[in-house]
Design an enzyme around this catalytic site. Structure first.
Site, short mmCIF file in Angstrom:
data_model
loop_
_atom_site.label_atom_id
_atom_site.label_comp_id
_atom_site.label_asym_id
_atom_site.label_seq_id
_atom_site.Cartn_x
_atom_site.Cartn_y
_atom_site.Cartn_z
CB ILE A 21 0.76 -3.11 -6.59
CG1 ILE A 21 -0.28 -3.29 -7.87
CG2 ILE A 21 1.66 -4.30 -6.54
CD1 ILE A 21 0.60 -3.08 -9.37
CD1 TRP A 22 4.66 -0.28 -1.08
CD2 TRP A 22 3.02 0.31 0.22
NE1 TRP A 22 5.05 0.00 0.10
CE2 TRP A 22 3.87 0.09 0.76
CE3 TRP A 22 1.74 0.38 0.70
CZ2 TRP A 22 3.76 0.43 2.44
CZ3 TRP A 22 1.78 0.69 2.22
CH2 TRP A 22 2.51 0.93 2.92
CG HIS A 23 -2.32 -0.35 0.25
ND1 HIS A 23 -1.85 0.83 -0.36
CD2 HIS A 23 -2.35 0.14 1.62
CE1 HIS A 23 -1.91 1.98 0.05
NE2 HIS A 23 -2.22 1.70 1.48
N GLY A 24 -0.98 -4.57 -1.11
CA GLY A 24 -1.02 -6.33 -0.98
C GLY A 24 -1.48 -6.57 -2.33
CG ASN A 34 -1.08 4.04 -3.02
OD1 ASN A 34 -1.12 3.36 -2.22
ND2 ASN A 34 -1.41 5.48 -2.73
#
Length: 179
Positions: free
Chosen positions: A37-40, A35
């Site tokens: 890592i998914w944000h950036g 989660n």
């Protein structure tokens, strides 16, 4: 939503809470790291995922049962604090600035060190709005309204408090150079 997708396509296939405690904690940590890592591709997002994974792990290890002995308003305050502190991590990209922000929250020094001065990040108006908003948000208002016997005054008082908070929030936004 992202949370639903991660639950359905990652957490449950990884074993969720059906294959033992170790697998559940491993699944939680995996989900929240992904989660983040998914944000950036910034360290603050990875730290954000670790932060939330850590809190969920602590709660599942028994802290949530301990919280049940406290009144509802105190549990609400706990959730608010965990969420607010997590948003600090999410919002500030530079890890040094995250630490400086946390230090400044609890340091009211007027020293020359720019990171030790709270007013760099906030103002008196900010604290007033936070206190007023917290007062309206937490169930202590519900308790106060239960004590008022006149049913005609309750909605007017609540509306008045919300209007005052709304005006204060608008004035704070208009007064600052950013939203």
């Amino acid at each position: 939503t992202l949370g639903s997708w991660m639950k359905n396509y990652l957490y449950i296939p990884l074993g969720g809470n059906k294959k033992g405690k170790f697998r559940m904690y491993l699944s939680l940590w995996t989900i929240f790291l992904l989660n983040g890592i998914w944000h950036g591709p910034n360290w603050n997002f990875l730290l954000f995922g670790v932060y939330h994974g850590a809190w969920l792990t602590v709660e599942r290890l028994g802290f949530s049962r301990l919280l049940e002995i406290f009144p509802r308003w105190l549990r609400s305050f706990y959730v608010f604090l965990v969420f607010a502190f997590g948003n600090i991590i999410f919002s500030i990209e530079n890890l040094h600035h995250i630490g400086a922000f946390y230090r400044s929250l609890f340091n009211f020094s007027t020293s020359a060190d720019p990171y030790s001065r709270l007013y760099l990040y906030t103002s008196a108006e900010f604290y007033f709005i936070m206190i007023a908003g917290s007062f309206l948000f937490f169930p202590c208002v519900e308790y106060i309204f239960k004590k008022i016997k006149n049913e005609r005054i309750k909605p007017r008082l609540e509306a008045g408090l919300l209007i005052v908070l709304f005006i204060l929030s608008l004035s704070e936004l208009a007064n600052s150079s950013y939203n």
